[in-house]
Design a protein around this motif. Structure first.
Motif, PDB file in Angstrom:
ATOM      1  N   ARG A  49       0.836  -1.202   0.000  1.00  0.00           N
ATOM      2  CA  ARG A  49       0.000   0.000   0.000  1.00  0.00           C
ATOM      3  C   ARG A  49       0.872   1.255   0.000  1.00  0.00           C
ATOM      4  O   ARG A  49       0.554   2.245  -0.673  1.00  0.00           O
ATOM      5  N   GLY A  50       1.949   1.211   0.761  1.00  0.00           N
ATOM      6  CA  GLY A  50       2.856   2.349   0.782  1.00  0.00           C
ATOM      7  C   GLY A  50       3.533   2.569  -0.554  1.00  0.00           C
ATOM      8  O   GLY A  50       3.682   3.716  -1.007  1.00  0.00           O
ATOM      9  N   ALA A  51       3.958   1.487  -1.194  1.00  0.00           N
ATOM     10  CA  ALA A  51       4.599   1.609  -2.502  1.00  0.00           C
ATOM     11  C   ALA A  51       3.632   2.204  -3.513  1.00  0.00           C
ATOM     12  O   ALA A  51       4.003   3.081  -4.314  1.00  0.00           O
ATOM     13  N   HIS A  52       2.392   1.747  -3.481  1.00  0.00           N
ATOM     14  CA  HIS A  52       1.401   2.280  -4.410  1.00  0.00           C
ATOM     15  C   HIS A  52       1.190   3.779  -4.187  1.00  0.00           C
ATOM     16  O   HIS A  52       1.208   4.571  -5.131  1.00  0.00           O
ATOM     17  N   ALA A  53       0.989   4.169  -2.935  1.00  0.00           N
ATOM     18  CA  ALA A  53       0.743   5.583  -2.637  1.00  0.00           C
ATOM     19  C   ALA A  53       1.931   6.442  -3.035  1.00  0.00           C
ATOM     20  O   ALA A  53       1.772   7.524  -3.620  1.00  0.00           O
ATOM     21  N   GLU A 192       2.790   6.778   3.694  1.00  0.00           N
ATOM     22  CA  GLU A 192       2.689   7.239   2.302  1.00  0.00           C
ATOM     23  C   GLU A 192       1.222   7.425   1.902  1.00  0.00           C
ATOM     24  O   GLU A 192       0.875   8.366   1.193  1.00  0.00           O
ATOM     25  N   ALA A 193       0.354   6.509   2.352  1.00  0.00           N
ATOM     26  CA  ALA A 193      -1.075   6.622   2.040  1.00  0.00           C
ATOM     27  C   ALA A 193      -1.698   7.808   2.760  1.00  0.00           C
ATOM     28  O   ALA A 193      -2.638   8.426   2.258  1.00  0.00           O
ATOM     29  N   GLY A 194      -1.178   8.120   3.947  1.00  0.00           N
ATOM     30  CA  GLY A 194      -1.643   9.319   4.627  1.00  0.00           C
ATOM     31  C   GLY A 194      -1.353  10.563   3.809  1.00  0.00           C
ATOM     32  O   GLY A 194      -2.202  11.462   3.681  1.00  0.00           O
ATOM     33  N   HIS A 195      -0.168  10.635   3.241  1.00  0.00           N
ATOM     34  CA  HIS A 195       0.177  11.792   2.402  1.00  0.00           C
ATOM     35  C   HIS A 195      -0.671  11.832   1.133  1.00  0.00           C
ATOM     36  O   HIS A 195      -1.075  12.908   0.692  1.00  0.00           O
ATOM     37  N   LEU A 196      -0.942  10.675   0.557  1.00  0.00           N
ATOM     38  CA  LEU A 196      -1.763  10.651  -0.649  1.00  0.00           C
ATOM     39  C   LEU A 196      -3.190  11.091  -0.339  1.00  0.00           C
ATOM     40  O   LEU A 196      -3.803  11.838  -1.115  1.00  0.00           O
ATOM     41  N   ALA A 197      -3.721  10.659   0.793  1.00  0.00           N
ATOM     42  CA  ALA A 197      -5.078  11.053   1.174  1.00  0.00           C
ATOM     43  C   ALA A 197      -5.187  12.559   1.394  1.00  0.00           C
ATOM     44  O   ALA A 197      -6.254  13.150   1.206  1.00  0.00           O
ATOM     45  N   LEU A 198      -4.081  13.171   1.786  1.00  0.00           N
ATOM     46  CA  LEU A 198      -4.035  14.612   2.057  1.00  0.00           C
ATOM     47  C   LEU A 198      -3.168  15.326   1.023  1.00  0.00           C
ATOM     48  O   LEU A 198      -2.491  16.298   1.336  1.00  0.00           O
TER      49      LEU A 198
END
Length: 242
Positions: A49-53, A192-198
């Motif tokens: 998930r982190g790699a994707h984000a 990384e997904a947190g950054h993508l969400a924001l």
């Protein structure tokens, strides 16, 4: 006695309390949801998930399913390759951070840059920046580990010391600090997904960190607390299989 390099930032209004609240939330999630049913597969899912984000933040258009099946565009493949070696560099980050940074970049950029540029700073100013990041990672500090991770991330992402993949390496280092400093030893949070969400806030706060002096660093630290909380919500422990 060595000067604490992050004391000034930790003491700014709201920073310590915001990061402490986020850390409490991470601790509760890991304790209540993770201890009895965490597996290597859960860590692998978090890393995917982190790699994707991180790849999407770098411009990839591949979906998470593509990465899970080992497919995806070139940026996604770079992120996957980096995620595969990430956790193995946690001990090195705490003892020889310059070497760890070089290794991470060499893996991420392996198909993009000539061999002589892999893991190497672009110029003397970039080398000095990497030494500052390494000093930060080695320095004794009373600052929260989340703040150390966030500042290392911002320094690399905004300083762009490598010839490519700076954002990807910056986000990898951030995750790795959480592992190395015991916040998330099994790497189940997905910052990384947190950054993508924001994403709009992420990108604007990085610009503020680069250009805004103390005010920009303050805003970045407060943003980081929110982003880490969003990264915890993106954990496989929260959401189940993607």
């Amino acid at each position: 006695m060595s000067r604490d390099p992050l004391a000034w930032l930790a003491e700014l209004e709201g920073v310590s309390s915001a990061l402490a609240a986020t850390r409490d939330g991470i601790d509760v999630m890991l304790r209540d949801r993770g201890l009895r049913r965490t597996s290597p597969e859960t860590t692998a899912e978090s890393l995917a998930r982190g790699a994707h984000a991180s790849a999407v933040l770098e411009g990839s258009t591949s979906g998470l399913a593509d990465l899970s099946e080992g497919r995806g565009d070139a940026v996604a493949q770079d992120a996957l390759r980096l995620s595969a070696v990430l956790l193995g560099n946690a001990p090195l980050l705490g003892s020889a951070p310059l070497q760890a940074l070089a290794r991470l970049h060499a893996v991420a950029a392996a198909t993009s840059l000539p061999e002589e540029q892999l893991g190497r700073p672009r110029d003397a100013a970039s080398a000095a920046l990497l030494r500052r990041v390494a000093d930060l990672l080695l320095a004794p500090t009373e600052a929260p580990a989340l703040l150390v991770a966030a500042v290392a991330h911002a320094e690399i992402a905004t300083g762009e010391p490598f010839g490519s993949h700076n954002g990807m390496v910056a986000r990898a280092v951030e995750r790795l600090v959480l592992v190395a400093r015991g916040v998330d030893s099994k790497s189940l949070v997905v910052p990384e997904a947190g950054h993508l969400a924001l994403r709009p806030q992420y990108e604007s706060n990085l610009r503020g960190y680069r250009d805004g002096g103390e005010r920009g660093a303050h805003a970045w630290a407060l943003y980081a607390a929110e982003a880490f909380a969003a990264g915890a919500e993106a954990s496989p422990l929260r959401r189940g299989p993607a």
